[in-house]
Design a protein around this motif. Structure first.
Motif, PDB file in Angstrom:
ATOM      1  N   LEU A   3       0.837  -1.209   0.000  1.00  0.00           N
ATOM      2  CA  LEU A   3       0.000   0.000   0.000  1.00  0.00           C
ATOM      3  C   LEU A   3       0.871   1.258   0.000  1.00  0.00           C
ATOM      4  O   LEU A   3       0.563   2.238  -0.671  1.00  0.00           O
ATOM      5  N   TYR A   4       1.957   1.204   0.752  1.00  0.00           N
ATOM      6  CA  TYR A   4       2.822   2.374   0.856  1.00  0.00           C
ATOM      7  C   TYR A   4       3.593   2.607  -0.444  1.00  0.00           C
ATOM      8  O   TYR A   4       3.619   3.721  -0.972  1.00  0.00           O
ATOM      9  N   ILE A   5       4.200   1.559  -0.982  1.00  0.00           N
ATOM     10  CA  ILE A   5       5.069   1.689  -2.160  1.00  0.00           C
ATOM     11  C   ILE A   5       4.253   1.902  -3.438  1.00  0.00           C
ATOM     12  O   ILE A   5       4.550   2.756  -4.253  1.00  0.00           O
ATOM     13  N   SER A   6       3.185   1.112  -3.601  1.00  0.00           N
ATOM     14  CA  SER A   6       2.483   1.123  -4.887  1.00  0.00           C
ATOM     15  C   SER A   6       1.319   2.095  -4.929  1.00  0.00           C
ATOM     16  O   SER A   6       0.948   2.574  -5.988  1.00  0.00           O
ATOM     17  N   GLU A   7       0.694   2.352  -3.788  1.00  0.00           N
ATOM     18  CA  GLU A   7      -0.479   3.224  -3.799  1.00  0.00           C
ATOM     19  C   GLU A   7      -0.297   4.465  -2.925  1.00  0.00           C
ATOM     20  O   GLU A   7      -1.230   5.225  -2.737  1.00  0.00           O
ATOM     21  N   GLN A   8       0.911   4.623  -2.365  1.00  0.00           N
ATOM     22  CA  GLN A   8       1.243   5.801  -1.547  1.00  0.00           C
ATOM     23  C   GLN A   8       0.258   5.997  -0.397  1.00  0.00           C
ATOM     24  O   GLN A   8      -0.151   7.120  -0.072  1.00  0.00           O
ATOM     25  N   ILE A   9      -0.160   4.888   0.206  1.00  0.00           N
ATOM     26  CA  ILE A   9      -1.083   4.950   1.340  1.00  0.00           C
ATOM     27  C   ILE A   9      -0.347   4.492   2.599  1.00  0.00           C
ATOM     28  O   ILE A   9       0.005   3.321   2.720  1.00  0.00           O
ATOM     29  N   PRO A  10      -0.090   5.402   3.534  1.00  0.00           N
ATOM     30  CA  PRO A  10       0.506   4.964   4.799  1.00  0.00           C
ATOM     31  C   PRO A  10      -0.552   4.238   5.630  1.00  0.00           C
ATOM     32  O   PRO A  10      -1.610   4.815   5.917  1.00  0.00           O
ATOM     33  N   ALA A  11      -0.289   2.990   5.973  1.00  0.00           N
ATOM     34  CA  ALA A  11      -1.305   2.204   6.670  1.00  0.00           C
ATOM     35  C   ALA A  11      -0.647   1.227   7.629  1.00  0.00           C
ATOM     36  O   ALA A  11       0.483   0.790   7.418  1.00  0.00           O
ATOM     37  N   THR A  12      -1.371   0.918   8.682  1.00  0.00           N
ATOM     38  CA  THR A  12      -0.972  -0.163   9.579  1.00  0.00           C
ATOM     39  C   THR A  12      -1.974  -1.288   9.388  1.00  0.00           C
ATOM     40  O   THR A  12      -3.184  -1.047   9.423  1.00  0.00           O
ATOM     41  N   ILE A  13      -1.482  -2.485   9.158  1.00  0.00           N
ATOM     42  CA  ILE A  13      -2.373  -3.638   8.979  1.00  0.00           C
ATOM     43  C   ILE A  13      -2.016  -4.689  10.014  1.00  0.00           C
ATOM     44  O   ILE A  13      -0.831  -4.976  10.226  1.00  0.00           O
ATOM     45  N   SER A  14      -3.016  -5.236  10.645  1.00  0.00           N
ATOM     46  CA  SER A  14      -2.815  -6.338  11.574  1.00  0.00           C
ATOM     47  C   SER A  14      -3.756  -7.462  11.162  1.00  0.00           C
ATOM     48  O   SER A  14      -4.957  -7.238  10.978  1.00  0.00           O
ATOM     49  N   LEU A  15      -3.216  -8.654  10.957  1.00  0.00           N
ATOM     50  CA  LEU A  15      -4.020  -9.796  10.514  1.00  0.00           C
ATOM     51  C   LEU A  15      -3.678 -10.993  11.375  1.00  0.00           C
ATOM     52  O   LEU A  15      -2.500 -11.218  11.661  1.00  0.00           O
ATOM     53  N   GLY A  16      -4.695 -11.755  11.775  1.00  0.00           N
ATOM     54  CA  GLY A  16      -4.394 -12.917  12.599  1.00  0.00           C
ATOM     55  C   GLY A  16      -5.358 -14.063  12.365  1.00  0.00           C
ATOM     56  O   GLY A  16      -6.555 -13.852  12.166  1.00  0.00           O
TER      57      GLY A  16
END
Ligand SMILES: [Zn+2]
Length: 288
Positions: free
Chosen positions: A146-159
């Motif tokens: 998301l950061y590199i390709s879509e320039q969206i700073p995001a935090t993702i947590s998956l479990g």
């Protein structure tokens, strides 16, 4: 009881939360996934759902993790109506656990390779982009994408927590995204809240319905719920679609199929089997 909910805040932070326990369990059951495959596919399904509705225009999202690990490709399609499907190339993968008995998802996906994401709607041309895998642990890979390709700073947590009987105990995750007008103060608060939260699987074990998660992560911000939909595993395949595929075969291939009493076609995405008798195929092909 699976759902996805989306929230906005007055402070410029957006959040999506998904509980996907039953949906991931259905994927496990359909594909006979072994634990590390369940975790890898479940994380990717949850991540795709979180990313699918992330933009306004009824957008669907396909994610392909192409790593050098034993699972092969992990493929997921998440649709804007909060349905999802997916598969891994090799569902019967068994690799040693990591420290503290954790499933080694990164080792199963592979540490080298790429994440490929396609966003598609009925209206617009597909948009595909990719980024290198970071760890193969999925959440980190999607955040980097998301950061590199879509320039969206995001935090993702998956479990995904797999029980001793190999079924899914809990599954879910969240995505927090900073909009351009987000204040530093709000971002610092959210970061501290996330750090205090601990592992998502631990939280979901104690709160299987995800209750209180948003209040925890967005504590101190002014929050509004903007979307709430049930999530389920659903494939777009049908008998009619397979008939259409059969019709595209060459006459030689059609005659070959007519040699057999029945023909079984299995959908890659959901593992549903479709059976066609010789008579059905003969009339479909208009061949005797
Ligand atoms: Zn299917």
């Amino acid at each position: 009881m699976d759902y996805i909910k989306r929230y906005t805040t007055r402070e410029g932070v957006r959040m999506a939360v998904a509980v996907t326990t039953a949906t991931v369990e259905e994927a496990r059951h359909r594909h006979d996934l072994w634990p590390v495959a369940t975790a890898a596919l479940g994380r990717t399904m949850t991540g795709a759902l979180l990313m699918a509705g992330d933009f306004k225009n009824e957008e669907n999202v396909s994610i392909r993790l192409k790593g050098d690990g034993p699972l092969g490709i992990v493929h997921v399609d998440a649709f804007s109506d909060a349905t999802v499907r997916g598969y891994v190339d090799h569902p019967h993968v068994d690799i040693p656990l990591k420290r503290a008995g954790k499933l080694d998802v990164g080792g199963a996906v592979g540490h080298n390779g790429e994440v490929q994401v396609t966003r598609f709607t009925k209206l617009r041309q597909d948009y595909t982009s990719q980024s290198p895998l970071q760890s193969g642990e999925v959440a980190e890979d999607l955040a980097y994408y998301l950061y590199i390709s879509e320039q969206i700073p995001a935090t993702i947590s998956l479990g995904v927590l797999v029980g001793t009987d190999n079924t899914v105990s809990v599954a879910g995750g969240f995505l927090v995204q900073a909009l351009p007008d987000a204040t530093d103060e709000a971002l610092a608060k959210v970061e501290a809240n996330i750090n205090a939260l601990g592992p998502i699987t631990t939280y979901l074990s104690e709160h299987p319905d995800g209750e209180g998660l948003v209040e925890h992560v967005l504590d101190g911000l002014t929050v509004q719920e903007v979307y709430n939909a049930p999530v389920r595993f659903q494939c777009t395949c049908s008998r009619e679609r397979f008939e259409q595929v059969l019709m595209t075969l060459s006459d030689t291939d059609k005659r070959d199929l007519l040699e057999d009493e029945t023909t079984e076609l299995v959908c890659h995405y959901c593992n549903n089997a479709y059976h066609f008798s010789r008579d059905e195929l003969a009339s479909l092909f208009d061949m005797k």
